[in-house]
Design an enzyme around this catalytic site. Structure first.
Site, PDB file in Angstrom:
ATOM      1  N   GLY A 159      -2.048  20.391 -62.981  1.00  0.00           N
ATOM      2  CA  GLY A 159      -2.958  20.845 -63.873  1.00  0.00           C
ATOM      3  C   GLY A 159      -3.019  22.634 -64.112  1.00  0.00           C
TER       4      GLY A 159
ATOM      5  N   CYS B 290      -5.261  31.397 -62.138  1.00  0.00           N
ATOM      6  CA  CYS B 290      -5.705  30.309 -62.883  1.00  0.00           C
ATOM      7  C   CYS B 290      -6.244  30.284 -63.853  1.00  0.00           C
ATOM      8  CB  CYS B 290      -7.241  29.873 -62.086  1.00  0.00           C
ATOM      9  SG  CYS B 290      -6.593  29.757 -60.825  1.00  0.00           S
TER      10      CYS B 290
END
Length: 207
Positions: free
Chosen positions: A67, A164
């Site tokens: 993820g 991120c």
């Protein structure tokens, strides 16, 4: 839980080895922690957006199955891959994430660094600066991938991305707070001890 120190290894073969391990494990397969460092590489998660790579250079970009968005790995960063059967442990992925966060926070506290998790953003932070990243893949009742803790590395490649997926995210590392800075191996000894503490009671309490 078996702890395996692999040293400085290329990212792509390690990624393939994680997938192979997870696909081949059964109810009796012992959980493992793989302790590694990587040569410079960007890894792009399943939902990663190309626009988060701001500067293209000679650092390879690898599309992977965890993820999250894009991050950077390089020498001087401690990476621990967590090959954990959470169904057998009768726990949840959220509890595994908390165990990783708590282990990082406890490790940093041993060096006098006050860090915390952020419920709105993955990872561990010192103030507003990110010192550790987390990313997991859930498959067949197990997780793989894991955590990356910045120890003593060149942080400049993080400025080539939105770490991120967060624009302007400032990164930090243990070397910014502790001199002489411990080596990644020294930090790994403390971190894996905390990980064992976090995970072993959960297995024992649910047998």
């Amino acid at each position: 839980m078996k702890i395996i120190h692999k040293g400085l290894v290329e990212y792509l073969p390690t990624f393939e080895a994680m997938k192979t391990f997870n696909a081949g494990r059964n109810a009796d397969t012992e959980d493992e922690l793989w302790v590694v460092e990587h040569p410079p590489v960007f890894t792009q998660g399943l939902v990663g957006k190309p626009e988060h790579l701001l500067i293209r250079d000679d650092i390879p970009v690898v599309q992977i199955d965890r993820g999250g968005q894009i991050t950077y790995h390089g020498p001087g960063q401690l990476v621990v891959y967590t090959m954990i059967d959470f169904k057998r442990r009768k726990t949840s992925v959220r509890n595994i994430v908390s165990a990783l966060e708590n282990s990082i926070i406890a490790t940093l506290a041993e060096y006098g660094i006050e860090a915390a998790a952020d419920p709105k953003r993955p990872g561990v932070y010192v103030g507003e600066r990110k010192i550790a990243s987390l990313g997991l893949r859930i498959k067949n009742g197990s997780v793989y991938h894991g955590l990356a803790l910045n120890v003593n590395m060149d942080l400049s490649p993080f400025t080539h991305i939105n770490p991120c997926g967060y624009a302007g995210m400032e990164m930090t590392q243990i070397a910014d707070f502790v001199q002489p800075c411990p080596t990644p191996d020294e930090v790994a000894a403390k971190l894996t001890a905390h990980l064992e503490t976090q995970f072993t009671p959960k297995a024992d309490n649910n047998e």
